[in-house]
Design an enzyme around this catalytic site. Structure first.
Site, short mmCIF file in Angstrom:
data_model
loop_
_atom_site.label_atom_id
_atom_site.label_comp_id
_atom_site.label_asym_id
_atom_site.label_seq_id
_atom_site.Cartn_x
_atom_site.Cartn_y
_atom_site.Cartn_z
N HIS A 46 0.84 -1.22 0.00
CA HIS A 46 0.00 0.00 0.00
C HIS A 46 0.86 1.24 0.00
CE1 HIS A 46 -3.21 2.80 1.29
NE2 HIS A 46 -4.02 1.87 0.84
N PHE A 47 1.23 1.73 -0.97
CA PHE A 47 1.39 1.17 -2.30
C PHE A 47 2.88 1.08 -2.51
CE2 PHE A 47 -2.53 3.68 -2.33
CZ PHE A 47 -3.46 2.73 -2.69
#
Length: 141
Positions: free
Chosen positions: A48-49
């Protein structure tokens, strides 16, 4: 500092990688302020991410809830219990939280009814609000 991360682990059951409060800086009967130092080496950022690290909003809310749990569970009558989420209301996110940020987590318990505790919560980075809302929790064995 009132509690460091080792002392926090004596109060709440969370452990790495899900312990999301590093220290407690202020605490009274109804209000508590904790700190979460966000770092790029946390498992969250693997997904993420990977190309643009952003702390998920749900983890900011969880960090606020854990901070509130420290206050509730540090009270003599609640020692040995577990705090559970009972609700999240009006949560708003104002900006992204990224590695290098230091989250200031403020929780103010405002009421309790039928075993449910209500708290206004606010997370800040460098004095700027990143999240606000209300959480509800209950205590169990």
């Amino acid at each position: 500092m009132i509690y460091n991360s080792n002392q926090i682990q004596d109060i709440i059951p969370h452990r790495y990688p899900f312990l999301l409060v590093d220290r407690i800086e202020q605490m009274d009967e109804t209000t508590i302020t904790g700190i979460k130092c966000v770092t790029a080496n946390e498992m969250t950022f693997m997904g993420h991410f990977p190309e643009k690290h952003v702390m998920p909003g749900v983890l900011i809310v969880e960090a606020l809830a854990q901070t509130g749990a420290v206050l509730l569970l540090s009270k003599e009558e609640n020692k040995g219990k577990i705090a559970y989420f009972a609700g999240i209301n009006k949560m708003r996110f104002k900006r992204q939280v990224i590695p290098g940020d230091v989250l200031e987590l403020k929780v103010e318990f405002t009421n309790s009814r039928a075993g449910i505790y209500f708290a206004n919560v606010q997370a800040k980075v460098e004095g700027n609000i990143v999240a606000t809302g209300e959480i509800l929790c209950g205590l169990g064995d």
